[in-house]
Design a protein around this motif. Structure first.
Motif, short mmCIF file in Angstrom:
data_model
loop_
_atom_site.label_atom_id
_atom_site.label_comp_id
_atom_site.label_asym_id
_atom_site.label_seq_id
_atom_site.Cartn_x
_atom_site.Cartn_y
_atom_site.Cartn_z
N ARG A 148 0.85 -1.21 0.00
CA ARG A 148 0.00 0.00 0.00
C ARG A 148 0.88 1.26 0.00
NH1 ARG A 148 -3.79 -3.30 2.45
NH2 ARG A 148 -3.01 -3.20 4.58
N CYS A 199 2.59 1.50 -3.59
CA CYS A 199 1.69 1.77 -4.72
C CYS A 199 1.09 3.17 -4.72
CB CYS A 199 0.59 0.71 -4.76
SG CYS A 199 1.21 -0.92 -5.23
N LYS A 200 1.62 4.07 -3.92
CA LYS A 200 1.16 5.46 -3.96
C LYS A 200 1.62 6.09 -5.27
CE LYS A 200 1.12 6.22 1.01
NZ LYS A 200 1.72 6.94 2.13
N CYS A 214 1.38 -3.25 -8.64
CA CYS A 214 0.33 -2.32 -8.26
C CYS A 214 -0.79 -2.36 -9.29
CB CYS A 214 0.88 -0.89 -8.18
SG CYS A 214 2.19 -0.70 -6.98
N ASN A 215 -2.01 -2.52 -8.80
CA ASN A 215 -3.17 -2.54 -9.69
C ASN A 215 -3.80 -1.17 -9.85
OD1 ASN A 215 -3.04 -5.31 -10.18
ND2 ASN A 215 -4.12 -5.76 -8.27
N SER A 216 -3.17 -0.16 -9.31
CA SER A 216 -3.70 1.19 -9.31
C SER A 216 -3.42 1.89 -10.64
CB SER A 216 -3.06 1.97 -8.15
OG SER A 216 -3.21 3.34 -8.33
N LYS A 217 -4.48 2.41 -11.26
CA LYS A 217 -4.30 3.18 -12.50
C LYS A 217 -3.52 4.46 -12.24
CE LYS A 217 -8.26 1.51 -15.08
NZ LYS A 217 -9.50 1.82 -15.76
N GLN A 218 -3.72 5.05 -11.04
CA GLN A 218 -3.00 6.28 -10.70
C GLN A 218 -1.50 6.00 -10.60
OE1 GLN A 218 -5.62 5.16 -8.86
NE2 GLN A 218 -7.21 6.69 -9.07
N PHE A 219 -1.13 4.87 -9.99
CA PHE A 219 0.28 4.50 -9.89
C PHE A 219 0.87 4.32 -11.28
CE2 PHE A 219 3.77 1.50 -9.81
CZ PHE A 219 4.54 1.94 -8.75
#
Length: 193
Positions: free
Chosen positions: A79, A82-83, A101-106
């Motif tokens: 967590r 992945c920022k 990381c599954n984050s689109k923002q990352f």
């Protein structure tokens, strides 16, 4: 008792320092804080399978890692990793996107950082090539001023000089446009396979 606690703290610090390694020593396995180790791996962007391989290697010493604690720590560390601001930092250092990381923002932040990294790489390539061209043009100038040069050699050198001058002009134009690349908005294209 105090000696044992100090020894355990020293080994925990050593473990944290060495957590980037691919395997743990017997002593590190014996005193491991599985949750902290998982956190360190997640925070550094290691894949879960890499981390599990590292901790399960302790079984060769007869030590069973607490994979559930490792996973809890790993998820907490991930967590942090992945920022989006870390994604940008990872990209600008030229590190590859490893997909943890599954984050689109990352991902978008990583792409922006990586784009800037690629611009810096290209600027360095242009500078190095221009330096090489300038050195070669100096040699050609010197060779053309020699009295004992044949007409064929002169023609070859003149053609080379012309080609190098053209390449140098192209590189200078490209170098002049590079600052504009950092001002362009990022473009992201989503596609499905």
């Amino acid at each position: 008792m105090l000696f044992f606690m100090i020894k355990k703290c020293v080994f925990s610090l050593a473990l944290i320092t060495l957590s980037g390694c691919t395997s743990l020593s017997q002593e590190e396995c014996a005193y491991a804080n599985w949750q902290q180790l998982g956190y360190d791996h997640g925070q550094s962007g290691k894949t879960y399978s890499q981390g599990v391989d590292t901790v399960t290697a302790c079984q060769e010493f007869g030590i069973s890692p607490d994979v559930a604690q490792y996973k809890e720590g790993y998820d907490n560390g991930l967590r942090y990793y992945c920022k989006p601001e870390n994604g940008f930092a990872v990209g600008i250092r030229g590190e590859s996107f490893n997909g943890v990381c599954n984050s689109k923002q990352f991902r978008k932040a990583w792409e922006e950082g990586n784009d800037r990294y690629q611009v810096e790489v290209r600027k360095t390539e242009i500078k190095n090539r221009l330096d090489t061209i300038n050195r070669r043009l100096e040699v050609i100038r010197s060779e053309l001023s020699a009295a004992n040069i044949s007409s064929n050699e002169r023609a070859v050198l003149i053609n080379e000089r012309r080609d190098l001058d053209d390449e140098r002009n192209d590189l200078r134009r490209e170098r002049a446009l590079i600052p504009l690349l950092n001002k362009l908005p990022s473009v992201h294209i989503d596609y499905e396979l």
